[in-house]
Enzyme design. Sequence first.
Site, short mmCIF file in Angstrom:
data_model
loop_
_atom_site.label_atom_id
_atom_site.label_comp_id
_atom_site.label_asym_id
_atom_site.label_seq_id
_atom_site.Cartn_x
_atom_site.Cartn_y
_atom_site.Cartn_z
N HIS A 26 27.86 -12.37 -55.31
CA HIS A 26 26.89 -12.95 -56.04
C HIS A 26 26.98 -14.35 -55.00
O HIS A 26 27.73 -14.61 -53.83
CB HIS A 26 27.24 -14.03 -56.61
CG HIS A 26 26.11 -15.04 -57.80
ND1 HIS A 26 25.63 -15.32 -58.14
CD2 HIS A 26 26.46 -16.25 -57.95
CE1 HIS A 26 24.78 -15.83 -57.99
NE2 HIS A 26 26.12 -17.07 -58.56
N SER A 73 38.47 -20.67 -56.08
CA SER A 73 36.95 -21.40 -56.12
C SER A 73 37.12 -22.65 -55.54
O SER A 73 38.14 -22.98 -54.75
CB SER A 73 37.11 -22.04 -57.94
OG SER A 73 36.28 -22.87 -57.66
N GLY A 74 36.06 -22.71 -54.86
CA GLY A 74 35.39 -23.82 -53.61
C GLY A 74 36.17 -23.97 -52.47
O GLY A 74 36.41 -25.06 -52.26
N HIS A 93 18.45 -19.36 -61.36
CA HIS A 93 20.37 -19.30 -60.76
C HIS A 93 20.78 -18.25 -59.83
O HIS A 93 20.71 -18.75 -58.50
CB HIS A 93 21.03 -18.70 -62.16
CG HIS A 93 23.13 -18.44 -61.42
ND1 HIS A 93 23.68 -19.05 -62.48
CD2 HIS A 93 23.14 -18.65 -60.70
CE1 HIS A 93 24.58 -19.20 -61.37
NE2 HIS A 93 24.59 -18.84 -60.41
N ASP A 144 14.51 2.70 -49.83
CA ASP A 144 15.27 3.38 -49.60
C ASP A 144 17.18 2.57 -49.90
O ASP A 144 18.13 3.36 -49.39
CB ASP A 144 15.85 2.90 -47.82
CG ASP A 144 14.35 4.07 -47.06
OD1 ASP A 144 14.34 5.16 -47.18
OD2 ASP A 144 14.81 3.22 -46.17
N TYR A 188 19.47 12.24 -44.03
CA TYR A 188 19.63 10.64 -43.91
C TYR A 188 21.18 10.83 -42.71
O TYR A 188 21.64 10.74 -43.89
CB TYR A 188 19.33 9.56 -44.02
CG TYR A 188 19.44 8.22 -43.30
CD1 TYR A 188 17.95 8.19 -42.54
CD2 TYR A 188 20.17 7.81 -42.94
CE1 TYR A 188 18.13 7.00 -41.71
CE2 TYR A 188 20.66 6.68 -42.46
CZ TYR A 188 18.90 5.79 -41.60
OH TYR A 188 19.11 4.93 -40.98
N GLY A 242 28.86 -18.69 -52.82
CA GLY A 242 28.66 -17.58 -52.82
C GLY A 242 29.87 -17.03 -52.57
O GLY A 242 31.38 -17.24 -53.36
N ASN A 243 30.52 -15.34 -53.77
CA ASN A 243 31.60 -14.70 -53.72
C ASN A 243 31.16 -13.78 -53.84
O ASN A 243 29.92 -13.00 -54.19
CB ASN A 243 32.47 -15.62 -55.06
CG ASN A 243 31.44 -15.65 -55.96
OD1 ASN A 243 30.92 -14.79 -57.02
ND2 ASN A 243 30.98 -16.61 -56.39
N HIS A 245 24.02 -17.97 -53.35
CA HIS A 245 22.33 -18.67 -53.73
C HIS A 245 21.43 -17.94 -52.58
O HIS A 245 20.51 -19.07 -52.38
CB HIS A 245 22.47 -19.65 -54.13
CG HIS A 245 23.49 -19.93 -54.86
ND1 HIS A 245 23.14 -21.10 -55.77
CD2 HIS A 245 24.63 -19.36 -55.78
CE1 HIS A 245 24.36 -21.42 -56.53
NE2 HIS A 245 24.72 -20.12 -57.52
N SER A 268 37.10 -17.91 -58.89
CA SER A 268 35.78 -18.62 -58.40
C SER A 268 35.33 -18.94 -59.99
O SER A 268 36.26 -17.76 -60.68
CB SER A 268 34.46 -17.32 -57.61
OG SER A 268 33.29 -17.69 -58.35
N SER A 269 34.30 -19.51 -60.45
CA SER A 269 34.18 -20.24 -61.31
C SER A 269 33.09 -18.91 -61.75
O SER A 269 33.41 -18.81 -63.21
CB SER A 269 33.72 -21.41 -61.05
OG SER A 269 32.61 -21.32 -60.83
N ASP A 270 32.91 -17.74 -61.25
CA ASP A 270 31.77 -16.73 -61.87
C ASP A 270 32.67 -15.99 -61.99
O ASP A 270 31.75 -14.78 -62.51
CB ASP A 270 30.42 -16.69 -60.08
CG ASP A 270 30.03 -17.53 -60.13
OD1 ASP A 270 29.04 -18.36 -61.38
OD2 ASP A 270 29.85 -18.13 -58.70
#
Lengths: 234, 234, 234, 234
Positions: free
Chosen positions: D97, D47-48, D173, D122, D231, D30-31, D99, D77-79
Amino acid sequence: MGTGTDSLRENVYRANMELAGSGLVTGTFGNVSGVDRETRLMLIKPSGVPYDQLSPAHMVPVSIENGEVVGSDLRPSSDTPTHLELYRAFPCGGVVHTHSEHATTLAHAGLPLRCMGTTHADHFRGDVPVTRPLTEEEVDGDYEGNTGLVIVEALRDAGVSPEEVAAVLVAHHGPFTWGPDAHAAVENARILEYLARMDIHARLVAPDARRPDAFLVDKHYLRKHGKNAYYGQS
Amino acid sequence: MGTGTDSLRENVYRANMELAGSGLVTGTFGNVSGVDRETRLMLIKPSGVPYDQLSPAHMVPVSIENGEVVGSDLRPSSDTPTHLELYRAFPCGGVVHTHSEHATTLAHAGLPLRCMGTTHADHFRGDVPVTRPLTEEEVDGDYEGNTGLVIVEALRDAGVSPEEVAAVLVAHHGPFTWGPDAHAAVENARILEYLARMDIHARLVAPDARRPDAFLVDKHYLRKHGKNAYYGQS
Amino acid sequence: MGTGTDSLRENVYRANMELAGSGLVTGTFGNVSGVDRETRLMLIKPSGVPYDQLSPAHMVPVSIENGEVVGSDLRPSSDTPTHLELYRAFPCGGVVHTHSEHATTLAHAGLPLRCMGTTHADHFRGDVPVTRPLTEEEVDGDYEGNTGLVIVEALRDAGVSPEEVAAVLVAHHGPFTWGPDAHAAVENARILEYLARMDIHARLVAPDARRPDAFLVDKHYLRKHGKNAYYGQS
Amino acid sequence: MGTGTDSLRENVYRANMELAGSGLVTGTFGNVSGVDRETRLMLIKPSGVPYDQLSPAHMVPVSIENGEVVGSDLRPSSDTPTHLELYRAFPCGGVVHTHSEHATTLAHAGLPLRCMGTTHADHFRGDVPVTRPLTEEEVDGDYEGNTGLVIVEALRDAGVSPEEVAAVLVAHHGPFTWGPDAHAAVENARILEYLARMDIHARLVAPDARRPDAFLVDKHYLRKHGKNAYYGQS
């Protein structure tokens, strides 16, 4: 015990406590071991001792060669012979057994854990196989040792190496995972359960869903493992 | 109250609080009892009292013989007659009733909890049966007592002893479990719910999955129970 | 504001916080109201204010007669007209709206919450109906008021009273529950979600399961409600 | 770094920690990123690096123009290339991002997240699309950049704008979400997971359930978004 084994003792104890806090085990279920390849000793959780009473000193040393307890009055986990077979067959440093809910459900159903996406491929290079059921002779004989042997057989039949797929589901029983050390094996048990939760729902909602292409699986597996990895800071 | 009953009172109170913290009950649902076979008195949670207001002194003593409250102004759990029938029929020391989510779902669906693997066989030697629905006469008459009688009937029809399978699902109602004492009965309620979670998903994902062989079920049940048990430190 | 309304203000605030801590709502979703039948004022959560910023003073008084805000600068929940229609039609003291996961899933699927057992019958005397979808005219007009009217219609079409079944699922939207006061309405929302979790799994695992007999449902409903109730200590 | 970017750095760090505490990510998965449109710099998680070791200073600045790291020794991040493509195509301020379990399960199954009710409407004006699988050329080439391009393609093929539907599921993915800033993108990731939980169960329990009418979806979307929103308190 030399310094190397003291540090292993601490690591195996910590990995057992990590497992206890992971939600993957209930009661005294589940066990973690680690191995010292030099002394050829495995350290493993004692049988049936509640996690909140464990200390590093409780970890039971067992010889990889002959399965004998070395220098402890405690009885090792009843799954000890399974762990020993895995250390004999696989070049790993830690082994974990759980009855985690969804991985065990797949084992009950006799189904492999399918590789359906990149979360899986980041950790395991393809499906996690399920073993065949043990025969009556295997159960009546060295049951726990034979459990180890069918794990090795399942992986060999699937044509994958224990480094690429570091987990197997034992039919009607539950998952075993392994890794470079005890901590890594616990991490694999944790991700296995997460993947099993997803695969059960994916099987229900889209039984015939297209599988990810092999080039996608390899891309993700090799992005994190091997000499061309480019994930993380090193 | 003699010393024996004081200690039972404490144990039954603790088992009720254990149940309250287990996630198996919501609101004032659920109740635990324990029995003193010498005085033939059962101690049980009072009806409709919130768990956070309970103390050992609230546990209500009821005679196994005639179902009368002995020395308490509190009304016992409305399920009291069910507990009494179980103590009359089974050689157990504690009884638990919950509406735990997945065991109750199987009871709603009219399905037994199938033995699909070793986690189940470690605790129950085969399927956990579901009762037949009660007739109108049984519901209009001594409803709670008749609930106990159909539990006894279900176990007898399944051909298993109350020691081997210490749980039954009451159709359209929920699970009852028992054990050597109140604490053990709560543990059985807990594992029953865990097994029910797994069996519901196994039924959905593989309705026709092969059952574990009887020799595997016996191996695990007898590894933990009976004179040849080899699990734990004793 | 008289003393009666001050106490209602406190109760409605507490019931909103109870809802916030119940796991039934995410973000600012969900709202609780309570009514003072003497002053004919409803107090309700303001629109879009995070739960952790609420205080009793934020509860917005609205006239049951004409829907006007009385003595507050805050805008009431956008679902206010729905609550008002329920107070006009039903003799209740509190109303709750949530988007709780499983009750909302049934509403998405257009399915009623079936009464499948005694946990349900202890609280609701039969199925919890789902409304018809609103027409384009109803959505383009007084949308929130019309939502209240289809709830009333669904209950009337099901032939049950709002005391016997204190909940309705609004199609493609989510559940509304009510009760003698705001706290009781929150309790009904909580049990409704628990029952919905069970009914979804029961529908999946045994779509054609036998329903509980009417005499069993009545036995349980009347064991807890009405003049012959025998549950609890009173 | 100017003051504007310092504040962005703090916001992106906070949004990453919010994500870590949301239950949507496991391990270092996640990032979150955020963008400064004036300096055309994106800030993203390294990353990591485990979440508990992150600080605002770790957020890595990357040029939107050419993808180069600006003034940091850490690897982003690798993404990162996926995030960059989204900033190039969409007028958003933050990208996330994960998972997360159920959104990823739909991505594994190759299914869109259907709009089944008002909770969805909504937040997202219609179905959340799933991308086509990437080709071997796309995976072997600029894999992460091409992932961004198929997201843009999926949204365009669905005929919706990135403001109306601020999320896409990448086949095999997992989900990407975005929003006006990093915090809003995390909120979208959270609601997406909640909606995915509901849609998976709705698909199972009623595969052919009627969809909500477009006028209902629009009513809810426009009640919270755009110039006629009514709202909240503003």
